[in-house]
Design an enzyme around this catalytic site. Structure first.
Site, short mmCIF file in Angstrom:
data_model
loop_
_atom_site.label_atom_id
_atom_site.label_comp_id
_atom_site.label_asym_id
_atom_site.label_seq_id
_atom_site.Cartn_x
_atom_site.Cartn_y
_atom_site.Cartn_z
N GLY A 185 0.29 -1.21 0.39
CA GLY A 185 -0.05 0.03 0.65
C GLY A 185 1.04 0.85 -0.24
O GLY A 185 2.14 1.44 0.47
N PHE A 199 -1.00 6.46 2.58
CA PHE A 199 0.01 7.56 3.31
C PHE A 199 0.98 6.74 4.34
O PHE A 199 2.43 7.10 5.11
CB PHE A 199 -0.86 8.42 4.56
N GLY A 200 -0.53 5.86 5.28
CA GLY A 200 1.18 4.85 5.96
C GLY A 200 2.30 3.81 5.41
O GLY A 200 3.46 4.41 5.98
N GLU A 250 -17.94 17.46 3.47
CA GLU A 250 -16.99 18.28 2.23
C GLU A 250 -18.20 17.93 0.78
O GLU A 250 -18.17 18.74 0.43
CB GLU A 250 -16.21 17.13 2.40
#
Lengths: 443, 443
Positions: free
Chosen positions: B8, B11-12, B167
């Site tokens: 993946g 972000f991580g 949003e």
């Protein structure tokens, strides 16, 4: 008030609509897409230099302030001149005057089965598909361990050395040799082969031989393998055949034939060999003086016997001319014959490389490229587009980075697809793949 | 040298890879997409404010200069902790240490059949699909002549009032009321209804009630119809049911449930109710001290008993922490427990409207929006992105124009789809459609 229907919001249709903005008519513009596409820069979307929205503007927005005009998103399937109606897949609309600016798509010269293996470049969706294939090819090559298969992933064939083919080949070469370099660990993108095939005897066959030769030289300087007098006889998933010669290539792009929109046939008017409507000098269809055909769908000979070329400036001029003739008709004035003003033609080959033919003035190299850039950015519709495009260009000129390297849509299995048919899961694939890793770790 | 595999490039995963750049390991980052997606701005792509490439960066480019790291485009289907292997659809790779950062997708709470009617927002492809549906809805409304059907096209339901739902609802309202206004001739986009449904008792349930109320007020000021305590019981092609109440809406968007990646199940580790891996305090999987799980896929309680939230800053901190623990292990040092540093949370509601919770400091309105903009543009990866995003934002702030209003992909028949099943071509459709035209001509 008379109702003018315009089919197609490309250059011809859009400029016709604009030219009617102060005339006492109501106008309906119909397109199957919601955006006008700036086709001359599509190859930049296909090669990840620009994003799709940089070169496309919503038709509604472009015509927003034009009070006498509505825009419809619809796919026109036929024209019924007897009833004076345009037929959609899902409805229809009547007209008093009609401007058909439905353009052209690709022709595979009777080999429609090639379409699946060699996409052409006419729409934003085409460009995104080409971008997807090109970027996936490098990803697949990075994962492929069999040298022959890897080479096939690293070979890109562009069929047809007209302006689109030349632009695609040049941009592909720059993408491989500058943008992607140093990003892969198992392949060297610089080793990608870009092969440009042309059936005629020169690059840019519609240009004077002198500029064709300049273009060829600039392509060769970009490491493009240019082959003229090459007629493709077969395209399949694995490559291209030219007679008994074979090129193994997983990515083939089509820049060769153009076929008129099938709408032309529903008019019942005389067509030329490419399926385009043989229009009268005033751009109307013989026997239907309320129907005009403009742009790539129209076939018209100039006074000197040469045909009006299928380029954006011709479509713009024809669109405006059709609008003018409609306005004249409404005022009881006779329609005027169309005359094409050739302001020159240009093709770009890559970073700071292009050819331009302004009649007596023929340019090539950096000056031609600047001229190309200036004209194309000038004609882009919408301030933001122009600014962002210029900015992207300046930045990629300095950094060689291309701004829009996204693979969207489905990602197929890359390695499975590259292998001979193997329906069972192959447990050894992974082992094969992990083998080259230690080498990389040493670099 | 040890081989660290990271699954993946969210972000991580990306921050874990970066944190390993100077460690004596070789790193392989695997993602099924070629780009890192800046998820906090996906809603702007879905509502045509930004183009996809503005918020996505090629993973290869981000990690290009990191010599010890390779990137693979592959879909991981399983993890085999016994063999220490990661299995792809089309191959596999061995690891010494593994960081699983595979994230989450939508959960429809057991109603997977809703997925077709109510797309969620996790990927660029999701965002482009939502954009397509929203823009097509207005096009269909413009062509629809039946008032009830037109209203259904003009009704947009967002399910779930978490940050994504809030949003989306805010941006949809601005799209309709400012951007599209004056572009249509038969509908008034201002009359579009945006309905935000939330099962809990407040907007932004994970926020303090005070900010939830502020957010609700700002949404109401944007004409969003906010309904809390509303549990959706059915979603189909025609609308949404809440018990025996019914909302006819052709466009439904899903911002509610989150489901952990199914990869978690292949680890054989204990999972929480949402399918996330219950990790140890040092982020390893119980029983597998060479496997770390970070980001949305990890479930971890903080010392005060509250869970680490599923937000980007938590994923970044966890990714870095896993990398640090791997480095410590290699040096023979013990692994450290993870501690989440909550730097606050923010949600934007629309033009110059947002809420922010920095612990003692709680902001709403314009100041919160500026803070939101600053933090988000700061964290965008890549200079060009930051610049283009800020520029697009500034321009759309001034002009209300949204830069990326493209419908890509297939356009279905708009009117047919809106009608009761009619397999034969209906010749009267056209007549029905042409009827409203004279009215428009009078305006």
């Amino acid at each position: 008030m008379e109702h003018v229907v315009i089919i197609g919001a490309g250059f011809g249709g859009l400029y016709a609509a604009r030219a009617l903005r102060r005339e006492p008519v109501r106008v309906t513009v119909i397109d199957r897409r919601n955006h006008h596409t700036f086709q001359p820069l599509l190859y930049q979307v296909a090669t990840a230099g620009l994003s799709a929205s940089d070169i496309a503007a919503p038709v509604r927005r472009v015509l927003r302030k034009q009070k006498n005009t509505s825009v419809l998103l619809a796919e026109v399937t036929a024209i019924d001149p007897a009833q004076k109606r345009v037929i959609f897949e899902d409805g229809g609309i009547g007209y008093d005057k009609l401007i058909v600016a439905a353009g052209a798509s690709h022709s595979y010269f009777g080999h429609d089965e090639w379409a699946a293996f060699a996409p052409g470049l006419k729409t934003v969706d085409d460009a995104l598909e080409i971008r997807r294939r090109v970027l996936l090819a490098f990803e697949a090559a990075e994962r492929e361990t069999d040298p022959a298969r890897r080479d096939a992933w690293m070979t890109f064939v562009v069929v047809g050395a007209g302006p689109t083919g030349v632009e695609l080949a040049g941009a592909l070469s720059e993408l491989a040799r500058h943008t992607l370099v140093r990003e892969f660990r198992h392949i060297n993108p610089c080793e990608a082969r870009i092969i440009l095939l042309e059936g005629a005897g020169q690059v840019l066959p519609s240009y004077v031989p002198e500029l064709g030769e300049k273009a060829r030289q600039q392509l060769v300087a970009l490491n493009v393998d240019v082959r003229t007098n090459c007629l493709v006889t077969r395209i399949d998933e694995e490559g291209v055949s030219i007679g008994d010669r074979r090129i193994e290539a997983r990515t083939v792009l089509w820049g060769a034939g153009v076929a008129a929109s099938p709408l032309a046939r529903t008019l019942g008017a005389p067509l030329d060999r490419a399926g385009r409507v043989l229009v009268q000098p005033d751009l109307t269809v013989p026997g239907h003086e309320d129907i005009y055909v403009v742009g790539d769908l129209a076939s018209l000979k100039q006074e000197d016997g040469t045909p009006v070329p299928g380029v954006a400036p011709a479509a713009i001029q024809e669109g405006r001319h059709a609008a003018r003739n409609i306005a004249r008709t409404l005022r009881g004035q006779p329609r005027l014959p169309f005359r094409y003003h050739d302001r020159g033609s240009m093709a770009t080959i890559g970073r700071a490389a292009a050819v331009a033919d302004f009649g007596r003035l023929k340019l090539s190299g950096f000056v031609a490229w600047l001229a190309w850039l200036f004209v194309h950015v000038l004609f882009l519709i919408g301030f933001r587009n122009r600014f962002v495009v210029l900015f992207s260009w300046a930045l990629s000129y300095v950094t060689y980075e291309r701004a829009s390297r996204l693979i969207t849509g489905e990602t197929p299995p890359l390695v499975e697809a590259a292998r001979a048919p193997a329906l069972e899961p192959r447990k050894d694939d992974g082992a094969a793949w992990t083998r080259p890793m230690p080498e990389h770790a040493r670099t």
